[in-house]
Enzyme design. Structure first.
Site, short mmCIF file in Angstrom:
data_model
loop_
_atom_site.label_atom_id
_atom_site.label_comp_id
_atom_site.label_asym_id
_atom_site.label_seq_id
_atom_site.Cartn_x
_atom_site.Cartn_y
_atom_site.Cartn_z
N SER A 138 0.88 -1.18 0.00
CA SER A 138 0.00 0.00 0.00
C SER A 138 0.91 1.21 0.00
O SER A 138 2.09 1.11 0.37
CB SER A 138 -0.86 0.00 1.27
OG SER A 138 -1.46 1.26 1.49
N TYR A 151 -1.93 -1.39 10.36
CA TYR A 151 -1.89 -1.47 8.89
C TYR A 151 -0.57 -0.89 8.36
O TYR A 151 0.10 -1.50 7.52
CB TYR A 151 -3.10 -0.73 8.32
CG TYR A 151 -3.35 -0.89 6.85
CD1 TYR A 151 -4.06 -1.98 6.36
CD2 TYR A 151 -2.90 0.07 5.93
CE1 TYR A 151 -4.32 -2.11 5.00
CE2 TYR A 151 -3.15 -0.06 4.57
CZ TYR A 151 -3.86 -1.16 4.11
OH TYR A 151 -4.11 -1.29 2.76
P1 NAD Z 1 -11.32 -6.36 -0.08
O1 NAD Z 1 -11.88 -6.29 1.32
O2 NAD Z 1 -12.19 -6.09 -1.24
O3 NAD Z 1 -10.63 -7.76 -0.34
C1 NAD Z 1 -9.89 -8.40 0.64
C2 NAD Z 1 -9.88 -9.87 0.29
O4 NAD Z 1 -9.17 -10.53 1.33
C3 NAD Z 1 -11.27 -10.50 0.23
O5 NAD Z 1 -11.28 -11.49 -0.79
C4 NAD Z 1 -11.41 -11.16 1.60
O6 NAD Z 1 -12.31 -12.25 1.61
C5 NAD Z 1 -9.98 -11.60 1.82
N1 NAD Z 1 -9.66 -11.85 3.20
C6 NAD Z 1 -9.84 -11.05 4.29
N2 NAD Z 1 -9.43 -11.69 5.39
C7 NAD Z 1 -8.97 -12.89 4.99
C8 NAD Z 1 -8.39 -13.99 5.67
N3 NAD Z 1 -8.24 -13.99 7.00
N4 NAD Z 1 -8.05 -15.07 4.94
C9 NAD Z 1 -8.22 -15.11 3.61
N5 NAD Z 1 -8.75 -14.08 2.91
C10 NAD Z 1 -9.12 -13.00 3.61
O7 NAD Z 1 -10.05 -5.38 -0.01
P2 NAD Z 1 -9.12 -4.75 -1.15
O8 NAD Z 1 -9.26 -3.30 -1.05
O9 NAD Z 1 -9.32 -5.43 -2.46
O10 NAD Z 1 -7.70 -5.12 -0.56
C11 NAD Z 1 -6.82 -6.04 -1.14
C12 NAD Z 1 -5.41 -5.70 -0.72
O11 NAD Z 1 -5.05 -4.42 -1.26
C13 NAD Z 1 -5.20 -5.60 0.79
O12 NAD Z 1 -3.96 -6.16 1.16
C14 NAD Z 1 -5.20 -4.10 1.04
O13 NAD Z 1 -4.48 -3.75 2.18
C15 NAD Z 1 -4.52 -3.62 -0.24
N6 NAD Z 1 -4.77 -2.22 -0.53
C16 NAD Z 1 -6.03 -1.76 -0.78
C17 NAD Z 1 -6.22 -0.41 -1.07
C18 NAD Z 1 -7.57 0.16 -1.37
O14 NAD Z 1 -7.67 1.40 -1.47
N7 NAD Z 1 -8.60 -0.63 -1.55
C19 NAD Z 1 -5.13 0.45 -1.10
C20 NAD Z 1 -3.87 -0.05 -0.84
C21 NAD Z 1 -3.70 -1.40 -0.56
#
Ligand code: NAD
Length: 256
Positions: A138, A151
């Protein structure tokens, strides 16, 4: 381009992970999905690319379940060629109010899971002298924000793990890099928009504008499709010597 390769994308039943799985499947990679959301819809959609798709529901906070998933990947596909450590959760709270069990969960899912999947995937990648590990960190792996101690710590840790993994495999065909998104409109971020709307008495659109204007100079979300294209580049032969990079796609966030 990736025909015959297998990609494991953790946390790929929604959001960024599903976008990354779509982009890799479109290049011909077989996909092992993981996550807690609906797996049937994404599995059917990805299979329509003509690739093999499987699902494992391992909880990424539990090392024994991660080991079971990696064994399942090996028995189903032979080996994992492309490992995308994407599963992540968020908890927003000041340090003095941060529930210790939420700290442990954020560290386990956002950081330790990548150590476990990597240690289990690396031997077969090294034996094949080809592999790609992509850690979805991130912009919070590069800079901090208040109320996100776990985080920010986990994502900075993941960038560090990325560099060590890259260095330990630098003379091989196995690369490791991190992708550092700014805001992407996924269920994880919609929760933060909802909390902001409630706290500030705003509508959804106003809360989105407030969120973006605080940190992201482009005032735009990045999309899972854009992140997928970057992952495909890292998997291509052009990415052969890209090693240990933390590549932000953040609308200028970290440039400030
Ligand atoms: P999201 O909540 O849409 O997806 C998260 C996924 O992780 C889902 O499929 C969920 O079921 C799965 N998950 C959660 N806990 C779990 C566990 N214990 N075991 C297995 N699977 C699990 O979130 P997202 O925004 O798509 O995030 C994905 C990644 O991107 C994360 O690592 C997040 O930190 C990172 N990220 C997101 C953003 C953003 O703005 N959305 C920005 C920077 C980084």
């Amino acid at each position: 381009m990736l025909k015959g390769k297998t990609a494991l994308v953790t946390g790929s039943t929604s959001g960024i992970g599903l976008g990354l799985a779509r982009a890799l499947a479109a290049q011909g990679a077989n996909i092992l999905l993981n996550g807690f959301g609906d797996s049937q819809g994404p599995s059917a959609e990805l299979a329509s690319c003509g690739v093999r798709v499987a699902y494992h529901g391992a909880d990424m906070s539990r090392p024994a379940e991660i080991e079971a998933m990696m064994a399942y990947a090996a028995s189903t596909f032979g080996r994992v060629d492309i490992l995308v450590n994407n599963a992540g959760i968020q908890h927003v709270s000041r340090i003095e109010d941060f529930p210790p069990e939420r700290w442990d969960a954020v560290l386990a899912i956002n950081l330790s899971s990548a150590f476990h999947t990597s240690r289990l995937a690396l031997p077969a990648m090294r034996a094949a002298n080809w592999g790609r590990i992509i850690n979805i960190a991130s912009v919070h792996g590069l800079v901090a924000s208040v109320e996100k101690s776990a985080y920010v710590a986990a994502k900075h840790g993941l960038v560090g793990l990325t560099k060590v993994t890259a260095l330990e495999n630098a003379t091989t065909g196995v690369t490791c890099n991190a992708i550092c998104p700014g805001w992407v409109l996924t269920p994880l971020v919609q929760k933060q928009i909802d909390a902001r709307a409630a706290a500030m008495g705003l509508g959804n659109e106003q809360a989105i504008n407030s969120l973006l204007s605080e940190k992201e100079p482009s005032l735009q979300f990045s999309t899972p499709e854009e992140l997928g294209a970057l992952a495909v580049f890292l998997c291509s032969s052009a990415g052969n010597n890209v090693r240990g990079v933390a590549w932000n796609m953040d609308g200028g966030w970290a440039a400030q």
